[in-house]
Design a protein around this motif. Structure first.
Motif, PDB file in Angstrom:
ATOM      1  N   ASN A 126      18.468  -8.879   4.763  1.00 30.53           N
ATOM      2  CA  ASN A 126      17.576  -9.301   3.682  1.00 30.53           C
ATOM      3  C   ASN A 126      18.095  -8.825   2.327  1.00 30.53           C
ATOM      4  OD1 ASN A 126      16.682  -6.649   4.809  1.00 30.53           O
ATOM      5  ND2 ASN A 126      15.327  -6.702   3.037  1.00 30.53           N
ATOM      6  N   SER A 127      17.897  -9.650   1.304  1.00 34.80           N
ATOM      7  CA  SER A 127      18.336  -9.305  -0.053  1.00 34.80           C
ATOM      8  C   SER A 127      17.155  -9.284  -1.018  1.00 34.80           C
ATOM      9  CB  SER A 127      19.376 -10.314  -0.546  1.00 34.80           C
ATOM     10  OG  SER A 127      18.829 -11.619  -0.583  1.00 34.80           O
ATOM     11  N   ILE A 128      15.930  -9.307  -0.469  1.00 35.53           N
ATOM     12  CA  ILE A 128      14.708  -9.196  -1.260  1.00 35.53           C
ATOM     13  C   ILE A 128      13.865  -8.093  -0.638  1.00 35.53           C
ATOM     14  CG2 ILE A 128      12.616 -10.368  -2.054  1.00 35.53           C
ATOM     15  CD1 ILE A 128      14.096 -13.011  -1.761  1.00 35.53           C
ATOM     16  N   TRP A 129      13.243  -7.259  -1.498  1.00 31.95           N
ATOM     17  CA  TRP A 129      12.348  -6.209  -1.008  1.00 31.95           C
ATOM     18  C   TRP A 129      11.024  -6.329  -1.753  1.00 31.95           C
ATOM     19  CZ3 TRP A 129      17.467  -5.886  -1.548  1.00 31.95           C
ATOM     20  CH2 TRP A 129      18.210  -5.391  -0.459  1.00 31.95           C
ATOM     21  N   THR A 130       9.909  -6.209  -1.030  1.00 32.58           N
ATOM     22  CA  THR A 130       8.589  -6.315  -1.642  1.00 32.58           C
ATOM     23  C   THR A 130       7.800  -5.027  -1.406  1.00 32.58           C
ATOM     24  OG1 THR A 130       7.636  -7.334   0.343  1.00 32.58           O
ATOM     25  CG2 THR A 130       8.498  -8.807  -1.350  1.00 32.58           C
ATOM     26  N   PHE A 131       7.057  -4.615  -2.440  1.00 31.45           N
ATOM     27  CA  PHE A 131       6.262  -3.393  -2.362  1.00 31.45           C
ATOM     28  C   PHE A 131       4.950  -3.593  -3.090  1.00 31.45           C
ATOM     29  CE2 PHE A 131      10.621  -2.160  -1.967  1.00 31.45           C
ATOM     30  CZ  PHE A 131      10.618  -1.183  -0.970  1.00 31.45           C
ATOM     31  N   ILE A 132       3.928  -2.883  -2.660  1.00 26.54           N
ATOM     32  CA  ILE A 132       2.668  -2.849  -3.384  1.00 26.54           C
ATOM     33  C   ILE A 132       2.720  -1.694  -4.370  1.00 26.54           C
ATOM     34  CG2 ILE A 132       0.184  -2.516  -3.200  1.00 26.54           C
ATOM     35  CD1 ILE A 132       0.277  -3.913  -0.518  1.00 26.54           C
ATOM     36  N   TYR A 133       2.407  -1.988  -5.604  1.00 29.58           N
ATOM     37  CA  TYR A 133       2.577  -1.016  -6.690  1.00 29.58           C
ATOM     38  C   TYR A 133       1.268  -0.859  -7.455  1.00 29.58           C
ATOM     39  CZ  TYR A 133       4.082   0.561 -11.352  1.00 29.58           C
ATOM     40  OH  TYR A 133       4.216   1.226 -12.528  1.00 29.58           O
ATOM     41  N   ARG A 134       0.880   0.386  -7.714  1.00 30.90           N
ATOM     42  CA  ARG A 134      -0.269   0.673  -8.558  1.00 30.90           C
ATOM     43  C   ARG A 134       0.208   1.506  -9.748  1.00 30.90           C
ATOM     44  NH1 ARG A 134      -5.203  -0.317  -5.893  1.00 30.90           N
ATOM     45  NH2 ARG A 134      -4.947  -0.690  -3.662  1.00 30.90           N
ATOM     46  N   ARG A 135      -0.291   1.185 -10.914  1.00 33.33           N
ATOM     47  CA  ARG A 135       0.176   1.831 -12.136  1.00 33.33           C
ATOM     48  C   ARG A 135      -0.500   3.183 -12.311  1.00 33.33           C
ATOM     49  NH1 ARG A 135       2.776  -1.992 -15.463  1.00 33.33           N
ATOM     50  NH2 ARG A 135       2.555  -4.115 -14.691  1.00 33.33           N
ATOM     51  N   ALA A 136      -0.055   4.178 -11.556  1.00 24.54           N
ATOM     52  CA  ALA A 136      -0.676   5.495 -11.634  1.00 24.54           C
ATOM     53  C   ALA A 136      -0.386   6.149 -12.977  1.00 24.54           C
ATOM     54  CB  ALA A 136      -0.172   6.379 -10.507  1.00 24.54           C
TER      55      ALA A 136
ATOM     56  N   THR B 262      13.851 -13.254   7.675  1.00 26.06           N
ATOM     57  CA  THR B 262      13.283 -11.959   8.030  1.00 26.06           C
ATOM     58  C   THR B 262      11.932 -11.762   7.364  1.00 26.06           C
ATOM     59  OG1 THR B 262      13.705  -9.567   7.985  1.00 26.06           O
ATOM     60  CG2 THR B 262      14.452 -10.828   6.106  1.00 26.06           C
ATOM     61  N   PRO B 263      11.027 -11.002   7.978  1.00 26.37           N
ATOM     62  CA  PRO B 263       9.797 -10.600   7.292  1.00 26.37           C
ATOM     63  C   PRO B 263      10.090  -9.451   6.330  1.00 26.37           C
ATOM     64  CG  PRO B 263       9.835  -9.660   9.489  1.00 26.37           C
ATOM     65  CD  PRO B 263      11.079 -10.509   9.368  1.00 26.37           C
ATOM     66  N   LEU B 264       9.262  -9.318   5.294  1.00 25.32           N
ATOM     67  CA  LEU B 264       9.490  -8.298   4.274  1.00 25.32           C
ATOM     68  C   LEU B 264       8.344  -7.300   4.148  1.00 25.32           C
ATOM     69  CD1 LEU B 264      10.925 -10.630   1.475  1.00 25.32           C
ATOM     70  CD2 LEU B 264      12.218  -9.184   3.053  1.00 25.32           C
ATOM     71  N   GLY B 265       7.172  -7.644   4.670  1.00 18.35           N
ATOM     72  CA  GLY B 265       6.037  -6.735   4.564  1.00 18.35           C
ATOM     73  C   GLY B 265       4.752  -7.510   4.332  1.00 18.35           C
ATOM     74  N   PHE B 266       3.653  -6.773   4.253  1.00 18.46           N
ATOM     75  CA  PHE B 266       2.329  -7.378   4.166  1.00 18.46           C
ATOM     76  C   PHE B 266       1.794  -7.334   2.741  1.00 18.46           C
ATOM     77  CE2 PHE B 266       2.767  -6.065   8.555  1.00 18.46           C
ATOM     78  CZ  PHE B 266       2.257  -7.156   9.256  1.00 18.46           C
TER      79      PHE B 266
ATOM     80  N   VAL C 189       8.795  -6.679  -6.699  1.00 20.35           N
ATOM     81  CA  VAL C 189       9.840  -7.367  -5.938  1.00 20.35           C
ATOM     82  C   VAL C 189      11.201  -6.986  -6.494  1.00 20.35           C
ATOM     83  CG1 VAL C 189      10.791  -9.598  -5.220  1.00 20.35           C
ATOM     84  CG2 VAL C 189       8.317  -9.334  -5.490  1.00 20.35           C
ATOM     85  N   GLN C 190      12.080  -6.514  -5.621  1.00 26.57           N
ATOM     86  CA  GLN C 190      13.471  -6.338  -6.025  1.00 26.57           C
ATOM     87  C   GLN C 190      14.254  -7.521  -5.478  1.00 26.57           C
ATOM     88  OE1 GLN C 190      15.980  -3.570  -4.067  1.00 26.57           O
ATOM     89  NE2 GLN C 190      17.304  -3.232  -5.821  1.00 26.57           N
TER      90      GLN C 190
END
Length: 354
Positions: free
Chosen positions: A344-354, A301-305, A62-63
């Motif tokens: 929007n002032s928040i961003w969400t991402f799915i992250y994997r520790r590659a 606003t929606p941010l993602g799934f 999350v940013q």
């Protein structure tokens, strides 16, 4: 002799399988064991195998705006339950980036960041940060650059990471037929290639809400008379158009990834009581309306799934919540964005520790 070769191959397979199960920090130490292991761990095929291993779970990134430091920061959640305990915070000021960089997305554990003049690739797991100095496009006299948009992903043919930035310029900002210049960065060669792209008359292209790289293509959305999805081929380095869903009345929308497909979230942002329509591109040029979420009050606003029908949302008070489409329950993360932000002032991402 044949038996020995077979034994050697089996031994190598066992080593690769064991290494692919280890956490990133352990791999970084093991690079020092020998030259062979160092080369193997840096190999793109091994990186992909390690990334897709079942032990590499998805994390939430999350940013958001941190009012205590008055800067934007990253919060990396340690497990799939997305609890607030043991959250890792990374202050972007440590990387000499601007207070609010845009995010290109996350791929193989690498987070792409960008601002007006720079792009950076950041791997939090191994604490590596590479700033790419973007070349300045040469535009004619009396022309102005009005907008740019960027993408980040993998060339599946060469297993090479690539970044693309496209500038739109003209003599007047109200023009629809901008001239566009693209620059593609090749990580292996550590070099940029500039060239013109012809996209025809388009409205301003949206920078994607979250990561929209999939299967060798990076996607953006734009609207003119109809919604169009732009697709950049990371291998051939060419741009194409895909028609958007057949919306009767378009108001506002963003594209995201949803269940390994490109999806469009559509809503009327002027309504206090909001409905969010989710359209999924099952295959190129074929869209289906999957569901409608709402009515919801107090949502900006929606941010993602996330998972299992859950959607991240930003509230009117710039708070991060997770909405379960099945149970209609909301989880508050106690994370806030910037209340003064226009969008929007928040961003969400799915992250994997590659």
């Amino acid at each position: 002799m044949v038996s020995k070769n077979n034994d050697d191959n089996r031994s190598e397979d066992v080593i690769i399988e064991i290494l692919s199960r280890l956490p990133v920090k352990s791999l970084m130490r093991l690079k020092c064991v020998c030259k062979y292991w160092s080369t193997l761990i840096r190999n793109s095929s091994f990186i992909s195998r390690h990334f897709h291993h079942h032990s590499n779970i998805a994390h939430l990134c999350v940013q958001h705006y941190d009012y205590s430091t008055e800067k934007y920061t990253f919060a990396l959640f340690p497990n799939e339950t997305v609890t607030n305990s043991s959250v890792e915070y990374h202050n972007l000021g440590d990387f000499q980036m601007p207070t609010q960089p845009g995010i290109l997305g996350i791929f193989h554990g690498i987070i792409g960041l960008h601002d007006t003049n720079r792009i950076a690739l950041w791997n939090p797991a191994i604490k590596e940060f590479k700033v790419l100095h973007v070349p300045e496009p040469d535009v004619p006299e009396y022309s102005y650059i009005f907008h740019h948009f960027s993408g980040f992903g993998l060339d599946p043919i060469t297993n090479n990471y690539k970044v693309v930035r496209i500038w739109e310029y003209g003599e007047h900002s109200e023009e629809l037929e901008f001239v566009r210049i693209a620059a593609v960065y090749n990580l292996y060669a550590d070099s940029w290639r500039l060239f013109e792209v012809d996209l025809g008359p388009l409205n301003r292209v949206h920078q994607s809400l979250s990561n929209t790289y999939m299967n060798g293509f990076y996607y953006w959305m734009t609207s003119y008379d109809d919604i169009l999805i732009l697709a950049f081929d990371m291998d051939k380095e060419i741009m194409g158009h895909i028609p958007g869903p057949p919306l009767p009345n378009y108001n506002y929308g963003e594209i995201v990834l949803h269940n390994n497909s490109i999806a469009l979230l559509h809503w009327d942002r002027e309504d206090d009581e909001k409905f969010f329509d989710i359209w999924v591109m099952e295959e190129e040029r074929f869209w289906t309306k999957e569901l409608t979420i709402g009515p919801l009050l107090g949502i900006r606003t929606p941010l993602g799934f996330w998972k299992n029908g859950e959607v991240f949302l930003e509230t009117d008070n710039s708070e991060l919540v997770l909405y379960n489409c099945n149970t209609h329950e909301m989880k508050d993360f106690q994370i806030h964005g910037n209340k003064d932000a226009f969008q929007n002032s928040i961003w969400t991402f799915i992250y994997r520790r590659a």
